[in-house]
Design an enzyme around this catalytic site. Structure first.
Site, short mmCIF file in Angstrom:
data_model
loop_
_atom_site.label_atom_id
_atom_site.label_comp_id
_atom_site.label_asym_id
_atom_site.label_seq_id
_atom_site.Cartn_x
_atom_site.Cartn_y
_atom_site.Cartn_z
CG ASP A 59 10.86 11.58 2.72
OD1 ASP A 59 10.58 10.40 3.28
OD2 ASP A 59 11.34 11.89 1.92
CB SER A 139 3.61 -6.84 4.60
OG SER A 139 2.95 -7.34 3.47
CE1 TYR A 152 5.68 -3.23 0.61
CE2 TYR A 152 4.61 -5.52 0.31
CZ TYR A 152 4.60 -4.10 1.04
OH TYR A 152 3.75 -4.02 2.00
CE LYS A 156 5.79 -3.17 4.35
NZ LYS A 156 5.81 -2.11 5.18
N1 LIG Z 1 -2.51 -2.03 1.75
C1 LIG Z 1 -2.05 -3.31 1.69
O1 LIG Z 1 -2.52 -4.22 0.94
C2 LIG Z 1 -0.94 -3.73 2.61
C3 LIG Z 1 -0.59 -4.89 2.86
C4 LIG Z 1 0.26 -5.24 3.61
C5 LIG Z 1 1.22 -4.07 4.20
N2 LIG Z 1 0.94 -2.92 4.19
C6 LIG Z 1 1.61 -1.81 4.76
O2 LIG Z 1 0.87 -0.88 5.27
C7 LIG Z 1 1.32 0.27 5.38
C8 LIG Z 1 0.28 1.43 5.32
O3 LIG Z 1 -0.15 1.25 3.71
P1 LIG Z 1 -1.52 1.64 3.19
O4 LIG Z 1 -1.89 0.41 2.47
O5 LIG Z 1 -2.23 2.18 4.28
O6 LIG Z 1 -0.93 2.67 2.26
P2 LIG Z 1 -1.66 4.05 2.02
O7 LIG Z 1 -0.85 4.50 0.56
O8 LIG Z 1 -3.13 4.22 2.00
O9 LIG Z 1 -1.00 4.89 3.10
C9 LIG Z 1 0.52 4.94 3.14
C10 LIG Z 1 0.71 6.51 3.71
O10 LIG Z 1 2.18 6.82 3.89
C11 LIG Z 1 2.64 8.01 3.28
N3 LIG Z 1 3.86 7.93 2.92
C12 LIG Z 1 4.57 7.24 1.81
N4 LIG Z 1 5.76 7.65 1.71
C13 LIG Z 1 6.19 8.37 2.97
C14 LIG Z 1 7.30 9.09 3.39
N5 LIG Z 1 8.41 9.07 2.71
N6 LIG Z 1 7.31 9.80 4.70
C15 LIG Z 1 6.10 10.12 5.07
N7 LIG Z 1 5.00 9.38 4.77
C16 LIG Z 1 4.83 8.70 3.52
C17 LIG Z 1 1.66 8.24 2.21
O11 LIG Z 1 1.39 9.72 1.96
C18 LIG Z 1 0.13 7.55 2.68
O12 LIG Z 1 -0.49 8.47 3.27
C19 LIG Z 1 2.63 0.41 4.50
O13 LIG Z 1 3.75 0.13 5.28
C20 LIG Z 1 2.30 -0.86 3.61
O14 LIG Z 1 3.59 -1.45 3.16
C21 LIG Z 1 -0.05 -2.66 3.06
#
Ligand SMILES: NC(=O)c1ccc[n+]([C@@H]2O[C@H](COP(=O)([O-])OP(=O)(O)OC[C@H]3O[C@@H](n4cnc5c(N)ncnc54)[C@H](O)[C@@H]3O)[C@@H](O)[C@H]2O)c1
Length: 249
Positions: A59, A139, A152, A156
């Site tokens: 975590d 982000s 959120y 970021k």
């Molecule tokens: N998908 C989007 O639209 C988007 C846009 C901008 C930024 N982001 C950022 O990209 C990053 C990845 O997101 P994603 O879209 O691939 O999401 P996702 O939900 O597919 O992947 C996130 C992963 O983080 C893990 N996770 C969550 N909380 C956790 C914790 N406390 N400890 C360890 N692991 C943990 C989850 O189990 C998951 O495998 C994030 O930081 C998100 O904020 C995503």
């Protein structure tokens, strides 16, 4: 092989952007640690990559667990060269007054505290081995915030500012710190961000705000992370690379 003899620790690598980054790093010769709260999914990703990968349940909001994860990776691979702080979470898209404090706090614990913990865990090691690279996934939300994801967005913004301040203070140690700022991608977080069901109509509304006219693919993030992690970026630090098809212009 742009990451030969390197070891990378990627958080949130069981899914989405993190999984694509870890897979790409592995194909470029790196050993990779798939660090995630979702242990079964992390194990699937690691098994798929093979002997150069390990899965670590952690975590990222818990400092002791992050320190243990870094130690486990050093124990298995001898060192850590690259840390990608990618794990993230959001409250759902809703008016800011409706978000409970518990959700606000969890957003900060996962998105912001995690970078504090990773820094504390890995910088002493990097000072010993003569350098390292940290990539923080911020982000576009932290650059051009829009209504509905206010808390959120602010987390970021903190990630983006941490990237710059860490970059400047750690540069004398040979440590580079860079950020990635993706626009919305088709990952598990998509509906949370849109606040609407993922229908073609709802997607097309959002796509209209992206000049290149599509969502961020995990491969787009993998390509950008690979460049920043590689020695080709050895003179690049403190940048927040927008992977956004022009959204923040
Ligand atoms: N998908 C989007 O639209 C988007 C846009 C901008 C930024 N982001 C950022 O990209 C990053 C990845 O997101 P994603 O879209 O691939 O999401 P996702 O939900 O597919 O992947 C996130 C992963 O983080 C893990 N996770 C969550 N909380 C956790 C914790 N406390 N400890 C360890 N692991 C943990 C989850 O189990 C998951 O495998 C994030 O930081 C998100 O904020 C995503």
């Amino acid at each position: 092989m742009r990451l030969k003899n390197k070891t990378a620790l990627v958080t949130g690598a069981a899914s989405g952007f993190g999984r694509a980054i870890a897979r790409r790093f592995a194909t470029e010769g790196a050993n990779v640690a798939i660090v995630d709260l979702n242990s079964p999914a992390a194990q699937v990703v690691a098994a798929d990559i093979g002997d150069s990968a390990m899965a670590v349940r952690c975590d990222v909001s818990n400092g002791d667990e992050v320190a243990e994860a870094v130690a486990a990776v050093i124990d298995r691979f001898g060192k850590v060269d690259i840390v990608v702080n990618n794990a993230g979470w959001s409250h759902k898209n809703q008016p800011l007054m409706e978000v409970e404090f518990a959700a606000f706090k969890r957003v900060y614990e996962i998105n912001v505290d995690s970078i504090f913990h990773a820094t504390k865990a890995v910088v002493p090691h990097w000072r010993t081995i003569g350098g390292g690279v940290m990539i923080n996934v911020g982000s576009t939300a932290g650059i051009r915030p829009r209504p509905g994801l206010s808390w959120y967005n602010s987390s970021k913004g903190a990630v983006n500012a941490m990237t710059k301040t860490l970059a400047v203070e750690l540069a004398p140690d040979g440590i580079r710190v860079c950020g990635l700022a993706p626009v919305m991608g088709a990952t598990a977080l998509l509906e949370t961000f849109m606040g609407l069901p993922d229908t073609p109509e709802n997607r097309s509304k959002f796509l209209a705000s992206i000049p290149l006219g599509r969502l961020c693919e995990p491969e787009d993030m993998a390509n950008a992370a690979l460049y920043l992690a590689s020695d080709e970026a050895s003179f690049i630090t403190g940048v927040i690379l927008e992977v956004d098809g022009g959204r923040t212009i």
